[in-house]
Design an enzyme around this catalytic site. Structure first.
Site, PDB file in Angstrom:
ATOM      1  N   GLY A 101     -31.313 -47.057  -6.629  1.00 49.58           N
ATOM      2  CA  GLY A 101     -30.915 -46.463  -6.909  1.00 49.58           C
ATOM      3  C   GLY A 101     -29.618 -45.626  -5.973  1.00 49.58           C
ATOM      4  O   GLY A 101     -29.801 -46.545  -4.610  1.00 49.58           O
ATOM      5  N   GLY A 103     -29.323 -44.354  -2.540  1.00 50.54           N
ATOM      6  CA  GLY A 103     -29.818 -43.954  -1.966  1.00 50.54           C
ATOM      7  C   GLY A 103     -29.281 -42.743  -1.442  1.00 50.54           C
ATOM      8  O   GLY A 103     -29.422 -42.241   0.304  1.00 50.54           O
ATOM      9  N   LYS A 123     -20.093 -40.054  -1.135  1.00 53.39           N
ATOM     10  CA  LYS A 123     -20.821 -41.403  -0.489  1.00 53.39           C
ATOM     11  C   LYS A 123     -21.173 -40.930   1.111  1.00 53.39           C
ATOM     12  O   LYS A 123     -20.435 -40.638   1.704  1.00 53.39           O
ATOM     13  CB  LYS A 123     -20.157 -42.072  -0.342  1.00 53.39           C
ATOM     14  N   ASP A 135     -31.561 -41.675   5.764  1.00 55.04           N
ATOM     15  CA  ASP A 135     -31.919 -40.311   5.315  1.00 55.04           C
ATOM     16  C   ASP A 135     -30.120 -39.712   4.853  1.00 55.04           C
ATOM     17  O   ASP A 135     -29.922 -39.389   4.357  1.00 55.04           O
ATOM     18  CB  ASP A 135     -30.979 -39.973   6.977  1.00 55.04           C
ATOM     19  N   GLY A 136     -29.870 -40.752   3.483  1.00 59.71           N
ATOM     20  CA  GLY A 136     -28.521 -41.082   2.697  1.00 59.71           C
ATOM     21  C   GLY A 136     -27.217 -40.571   3.300  1.00 59.71           C
ATOM     22  O   GLY A 136     -26.501 -39.988   2.545  1.00 59.71           O
ATOM     23  N   ASP A 270     -26.775 -54.461  -7.757  1.00 56.92           N
ATOM     24  CA  ASP A 270     -26.994 -53.024  -8.076  1.00 56.92           C
ATOM     25  C   ASP A 270     -25.391 -53.175  -7.169  1.00 56.92           C
ATOM     26  O   ASP A 270     -24.844 -51.791  -7.418  1.00 56.92           O
ATOM     27  CB  ASP A 270     -27.548 -53.170  -7.741  1.00 56.92           C
ATOM     28  N   ASP A 280     -18.316 -50.454  -3.704  1.00 59.63           N
ATOM     29  CA  ASP A 280     -19.184 -50.295  -2.814  1.00 59.63           C
ATOM     30  C   ASP A 280     -19.009 -51.093  -1.910  1.00 59.63           C
ATOM     31  O   ASP A 280     -19.460 -51.887  -1.344  1.00 59.63           O
ATOM     32  CB  ASP A 280     -21.099 -50.688  -2.970  1.00 59.63           C
TER      33      ASP A 280
END
EC number: 2.7.7.-
Length: 522
Positions: A101, A103, A123, A135-136, A270, A280
């Site tokens: 997912g 994150g 992001k 912590d994202g 992913d 990404d």
């Protein structure tokens, strides 16, 4: 942002997580969770792309506004929107990882402009239910790399996400850059990424793995309806055509990666888009010296699964996982297998044509494969800069001798003193064949050079260039970020005022962190 045309197709048409608490957890029977970005303490805009802003319907004046900074740092939520994080699974380094997912990514909304739809995603905007132990957040270092590279790839003609904005959060973020037990605080930052969607192979894998077949069918239908409306027919036919379309788009993307020397570094399922766009930008890298075995990812340093030369095979492997995910809707293996088998066959054929175009050759020959293999073997005899080699082929004329042709590309050699004896003989033999083929072409030198200059970039975002921009930005000097951004908008142009960037990797960058190997840390 008053002119933004907001649409919430994803959240309106697909099943939502009923739990809106932001706790790390397994999330079942859903495709996304609503989540609010972490409020940054003191957001400041470093740079924004006017071109991408215009693409999504934001004016140049709005970029300068406080509202722009607040919205695209996560400090302020756009009216009539509800940010969300997507739920998906995936294979990481060939191993099933289960639920992953978003994150450290939060989708703000979808917008429509000029009959095109875009998803705006932050992001580094904070924790989500999929952040696991993280912590994202994201740091300035990785954010600069992503911001610049996505735009660089776009102007190179590589299918990719786009970058709208790069914003400092004003907060410190703790990271262990090399995963070696030495964490340190770094400046936090947020990038706004733009794409048709951020739907990944892993979204389908998750639904099938959990046997959520009703959601799987609904999700595939959603993708066809909104992103591939040209696909028509009975359900089974549509799902096969959907898979083939994704495979074709993926093949095209990988072909462009190989053309410009880009190594993604972490081709997990992913991190693969159904749109066939590069997403990404983590531990990516650009080939300096031509080396099919090179990977920029420290995590992959032992097995080198995601090395440059293996990217087509990994793409096929990832498509195999997507095929497995779609199988319950099709219940026939053979048509899926045919698409998978043709992937490498078609790729190899396209690859040959692509390399010939880089060489300025329009006419194919029976020995094309042998001719290209010989070239790529020579490129590895002594460290040879890929970008400079191909670009400097434009100095060669049909009337040249093999010796003169070799001199034309000598700037590409990192150790020119090694180009002697057997190595030199190999090069002279190849250039003899190359010149013979050039003289069989109907095109003039000028026509050939125009073709070559359109596919062989002069400027790419070399690892050391990005690191120089990062080092300066750490000292609050963003001039190099802006300079590189402008340079990379015209990668095929000569840009004589920027000739210093058309150079081999400096010796100091061989082993410097951020220039040779990188981790997934951000």
């Amino acid at each position: 942002m008053k002119h933004l045309k907001i649409h919430n197709r994803f959240t309106t048409e697909l099943p939502a997580d009923p739990n809106e608490t932001n706790e790390t957890r397994q999330v079942l029977n859903t495709l996304f969770s609503y989540v609010k970005p972490t409020t940054p303490s003191d957001p400041k805009l470093i740079h924004a792309s006017k071109e991408v802003a215009e693409l999504v319907g934001i004016s140049a004046d709005e970029i300068k506004s406080e509202e722009f900074v607040n919205v695209f740092s996560g400090k302020e939520i756009l009216p009539e929107t509800k940010p969300y994080a997507m739920c998906y699974a995936g294979h990481q380094f060939g191993n099933w990882a289960g639920q992953l997912g978003d994150g450290r990514a939060i989708n703000l909304t979808e917008v429509e402009h000029n009959n095109q739809y875009f998803t705006l995603q932050l992001k580094g905007a904070g924790k989500t239910p999929y952040s696991r132990t993280a912590d994202g957040l994201a740091v300035l270092r990785s954010s600069i790399r992503e911001y610049l590279c996505a735009e660089a790839m776009y102007y190179l003609g590589v299918p990719t996400t786009r970058s709208l904005s790069l914003i400092l959060s004003g907060d410190q973020v703790l990271r262990d850059i090399l995963y070696n037990g030495n964490p340190a605080y770094e400046k936090g930052a947020i990038v706004c990424r733009v794409a048709p969607s951020f739907i990944r192979f892993g979204s389908f894998e998750m639904l099938t793995a959990r046997n959520e077949l009703k959601n799987l069918k609904q999700f595939v239908e959603y993708n066809i309806k909104h992103y591939f409306p040209e696909i028509k027919g009975e359900p089974k036919e549509k799902y096969l055509q959907f898979f083939k379309t994704v495979a074709d788009k993926t093949r095209e993307m990988i072909l462009h990666w190989q053309r410009v020397g880009f190594v993604h570094g972490v081709m997990n399922t992913d991190n693969m888009s159904v749109h066939g766009i590069t997403i990404d930008y983590g531990p990516y890298g650009w080939l300096e010296n031509y080396d099919p075995n090179w990977t920029p990812n420290t995590t992959d340093s032992q097995n080198r699964r995601y090395r440059f030369g293996n990217q087509p095979q990994v793409a096929q492997w990832n498509l195999f996982q997507l095929a497995n995910s779609l199988y319950p809707l099709i219940n026939e293996a053979e048509p899926l297998e045919k698409i998978l088998e043709s992937f490498i066959t078609d790729f190899n054929s396209d690859y040959t044509k692509m390399i010939l175009s880089k060489l300025g050759l329009c006419t194919s020959a029976e020995n094309d494969a042998e001719f290209i293999t010989y070239l790529e073997s020579n490129l590895q005899l002594s460290e040879t800069d890929m970008t400079i080699f191909y670009r400097n082929l434009n100095k060669i004329r049909k009337s040249d001798s093999a010796e003169k042709a070799l001199q034309a590309i000598e700037d590409a050699f990192y150790k020119p003193e090694e180009i002697k004896d057997t190595i030199k003989d190999n090069w002279l033999l190849w250039f003899t064949d190359y010149l013979e083929r050039l003289n069989q072409e109907n095109t003039s030198d000028e026509e050939r050079i125009k073709l070559q200059n359109s596919v062989n970039p002069k400027y790419v975002l070399r690892n050391y260039m990005a690191q120089l921009a990062i080092d300066a930005a750490d000292k609050e000097d963003y001039s190099l970020v802006i300079e590189l951004y402008e340079l990379l908008k015209k990668p095929y142009d000569e840009q004589p005022e920027s000739e210093k960037w058309f150079a081999k990797r400096p010796d100091w960058a061989r082993s410097k962190v951020g220039c040779s190997m990188l981790s997934c840390s951000s």
